[in-house]
Motif scaffolding. Structure first.
Motif, mmCIF file in Angstrom:
data_model
loop_
_atom_site.group_PDB
_atom_site.id
_atom_site.type_symbol
_atom_site.label_atom_id
_atom_site.label_comp_id
_atom_site.label_asym_id
_atom_site.label_seq_id
_atom_site.Cartn_x
_atom_site.Cartn_y
_atom_site.Cartn_z
ATOM 1 N N LYS A 174 0.836 -1.188 0.000
ATOM 2 C CA LYS A 174 0.000 0.000 0.000
ATOM 3 C C LYS A 174 0.880 1.249 0.000
ATOM 4 N N SER A 175 0.389 2.267 -0.666
ATOM 5 C CA SER A 175 1.043 3.572 -0.661
ATOM 6 C C SER A 175 0.063 4.596 -0.104
ATOM 7 N N PHE A 176 0.520 5.354 0.865
ATOM 8 C CA PHE A 176 -0.314 6.366 1.506
ATOM 9 C C PHE A 176 0.223 7.750 1.126
ATOM 10 N N VAL A 177 -0.662 8.597 0.644
ATOM 11 C CA VAL A 177 -0.325 9.976 0.335
ATOM 12 C C VAL A 177 -0.938 10.841 1.434
ATOM 13 N N VAL A 178 -0.087 11.527 2.201
ATOM 14 C CA VAL A 178 -0.528 12.288 3.374
ATOM 15 C C VAL A 178 -0.354 13.774 3.080
ATOM 16 N N PHE A 179 -1.422 14.533 3.297
ATOM 17 C CA PHE A 179 -1.411 15.966 3.011
ATOM 18 C C PHE A 179 -1.412 16.742 4.329
ATOM 19 N N ARG A 187 6.373 -3.167 3.726
ATOM 20 C CA ARG A 187 6.628 -2.624 2.403
ATOM 21 C C ARG A 187 5.743 -1.414 2.100
ATOM 22 N N ASP A 188 4.849 -1.063 3.018
ATOM 23 C CA ASP A 188 3.993 0.097 2.798
ATOM 24 C C ASP A 188 4.849 1.363 2.720
ATOM 25 N N THR A 189 4.474 2.238 1.825
ATOM 26 C CA THR A 189 5.219 3.476 1.623
ATOM 27 C C THR A 189 4.331 4.678 1.916
ATOM 28 N N ILE A 190 4.971 5.777 2.294
ATOM 29 C CA ILE A 190 4.262 7.016 2.612
ATOM 30 C C ILE A 190 4.855 8.139 1.774
ATOM 31 N N LEU A 191 4.014 8.824 1.044
ATOM 32 C CA LEU A 191 4.390 10.038 0.339
ATOM 33 C C LEU A 191 3.793 11.204 1.121
ATOM 34 N N CYS A 192 4.643 12.050 1.630
ATOM 35 C CA CYS A 192 4.198 13.102 2.545
ATOM 36 C C CYS A 192 4.263 14.461 1.862
ATOM 37 N N VAL A 193 3.222 15.261 2.075
ATOM 38 C CA VAL A 193 3.162 16.640 1.592
ATOM 39 C C VAL A 193 3.306 17.550 2.805
ATOM 40 N N ASN A 237 0.065 16.213 -10.386
ATOM 41 C CA ASN A 237 0.840 15.530 -11.437
ATOM 42 C C ASN A 237 2.091 14.881 -10.865
ATOM 43 N N GLN A 238 2.781 15.592 -9.973
ATOM 44 C CA GLN A 238 3.998 15.053 -9.374
ATOM 45 C C GLN A 238 3.704 13.796 -8.566
ATOM 46 N N LEU A 239 2.656 13.832 -7.754
ATOM 47 C CA LEU A 239 2.320 12.661 -6.939
ATOM 48 C C LEU A 239 1.846 11.502 -7.803
ATOM 49 N N THR A 240 1.088 11.799 -8.854
ATOM 50 C CA THR A 240 0.641 10.738 -9.759
ATOM 51 C C THR A 240 1.829 10.045 -10.412
ATOM 52 N N GLN A 241 2.833 10.823 -10.833
ATOM 53 C CA GLN A 241 4.023 10.243 -11.439
ATOM 54 C C GLN A 241 4.815 9.417 -10.440
ATOM 55 N N GLN A 242 4.929 9.886 -9.209
ATOM 56 C CA GLN A 242 5.657 9.130 -8.201
ATOM 57 C C GLN A 242 4.951 7.813 -7.885
ATOM 58 N N LEU A 243 3.635 7.839 -7.838
ATOM 59 C CA LEU A 243 2.901 6.583 -7.616
ATOM 60 C C LEU A 243 3.099 5.619 -8.780
ATOM 61 N N ALA A 244 3.160 6.154 -10.002
ATOM 62 C CA ALA A 244 3.421 5.298 -11.167
ATOM 63 C C ALA A 244 4.815 4.692 -11.083
ATOM 64 N N ASP A 245 5.794 5.460 -10.621
ATOM 65 C CA ASP A 245 7.151 4.922 -10.467
ATOM 66 C C ASP A 245 7.181 3.828 -9.412
ATOM 67 N N ILE A 246 6.464 4.002 -8.313
ATOM 68 C CA ILE A 246 6.421 2.963 -7.283
ATOM 69 C C ILE A 246 5.773 1.697 -7.837
ATOM 70 N N GLN A 247 4.725 1.890 -8.611
ATOM 71 C CA GLN A 247 4.044 0.736 -9.204
ATOM 72 C C GLN A 247 4.975 -0.014 -10.156
ATOM 73 N N ASN A 248 5.759 0.714 -10.937
ATOM 74 C CA ASN A 248 6.689 0.061 -11.861
ATOM 75 C C ASN A 248 7.805 -0.649 -11.106
ATOM 76 N N SER A 249 8.221 -0.099 -9.982
ATOM 77 C CA SER A 249 9.294 -0.729 -9.214
ATOM 78 C C SER A 249 8.843 -2.023 -8.548
ATOM 79 N N LEU A 250 7.535 -2.158 -8.333
ATOM 80 C CA LEU A 250 7.026 -3.381 -7.699
ATOM 81 C C LEU A 250 7.003 -4.553 -8.667
ATOM 82 N N GLY A 251 7.047 -4.268 -9.963
ATOM 83 C CA GLY A 251 7.014 -5.347 -10.945
ATOM 84 C C GLY A 251 5.669 -6.001 -11.068
#
Length: 315
Positions: A74-79, A107-113, A146-160
């Protein structure tokens, strides 16, 4: 300890300056909320268009099975807020997220704003993978989304793997003057939403068509759904932040007004005491001068009386 009139006057001037600052901050909170509310309304219309596109695709490709991610990540985006003066905004959201993530995977990740939000999470033992700055104006919401959407896409690609769960954590409005932290699941798509779109009949006799492969169209629409949801969460968080700041400034303004009233009473009391003291000094001085003049005036009369009687008596 009694205060002098000069000291109280200086304190009164300082409190008036503080009230001016608080009033300015309150006004800015009201002014800043309006553009964010308009942005939230605008992105809601765009989100409806994205959902209409999903409806069109699902009406053509047939049923879609939506389940939990295979890898359980899971990836959590915190504002959060970096501007301050809004109470325990970051701390309350961090505590709520901690309860929500209890029992989760390592393996859960946090993207913080927000840097202050990162500190609040670190105090509770959670380390964000990435920290970005919140937008300074309504124009920065789209860039942040846009920045957060791209970062989530990168995390998804890294998971394979194409499966990844995404949740948004932010503070939303709760009633006219309240607020509450929420954690909303964004990906995978809500099964209830997918079922409703699949069962809902197409409103027009002209059936939708598309030339791209259905999977590519679906992925593009999911990215649009992700972008719109993040955009709305950012706008809602900023509206709530300004509302919280407005409530704090209203309380501060009331406290300052109460203090100004108390200082005004003290100043009036001290001024009255000084006036009374000065009047008493004048009265006492006048009485002393009057008594001195009375003693001086009585002395020549005694000498004159002795002169008319033939001089002082002999013993």
């Amino acid at each position: 300890m009694a205060q002098t009139l000069e000291a109280l006057s200086r304190r009164m001037t300082s409190m008036q300056d503080i009230r001016s600052i608080v009033h300015t901050m309150k006004t800015l909170s009201v002014i800043n909320s309006a553009p964010y509310e308009h942005a939230a309304s605008a992105i809601a219309a765009y989100h409806e268009t994205v959902l209409l596109g999903l409806h069109a695709v699902l009406s053509q490709v047939g049923p879609l099975d939506v389940g939990p991610p295979v890898n359980g990540t899971k990836s959590f985006v915190v504002f959060g807020s970096d501007h301050g003066l809004c109470g325990n905004y970051n701390e309350a959201l961090a505590a709520h997220l901690t309860q929500h993530m209890a029992g989760g995977s390592e393996r859960d990740t946090i993207l913080c704003v927000g840097a202050q939000m990162t500190d609040a999470l670190s105090d509770l033992g959670m380390t964000p993978q990435t920290t970005v700055f919140p937008p300074a104006s309504v124009d920065g919401i789209g860039r942040l989304a846009n920045q957060l959407t791209q970062q989530l896409a990168d995390i998804q690609n890294s998971l394979g793997s194409g499966d990844m769960a995404v949740s948004l954590a932010y503070v939303t409005r709760d009633g006219p003057v309240g607020q509450r932290p929420v954690v909303t699941d964004l990906l995978p798509l809500d099964p209830g939403l997918v079922r409703n779109l699949q069962r809902k009949p197409w409103s027009s006799r002209s059936l939708p068509s598309f030339s791209m492969p259905p999977s590519e169209v679906f992925q593009a629409l999911v990215r649009g759904h992700l972008f719109a949801s993040i955009f709305h969460a950012v706008a809602e968080a900023l509206v709530t932040e300004n509302a919280a700041r407005l409530a704090q400034m209203q309380q501060a303004e009331k406290s300052v007004d109460d203090r100004l009233e108390s200082l005004g009473s003290e100043i009036r009391s001290v001024r009255q005491s000084e006036i009374t003291t000065e009047l008493l000094d004048v009265i006492i001085g006048f009485e002393a001068l009057k008594k001195k003049r009375g003693n001086t005036a009585s002395q020549p009369k005694d000498v004159l009386a002795e002169t008319h009687s033939g001089g002082p008596r002999q013993t």
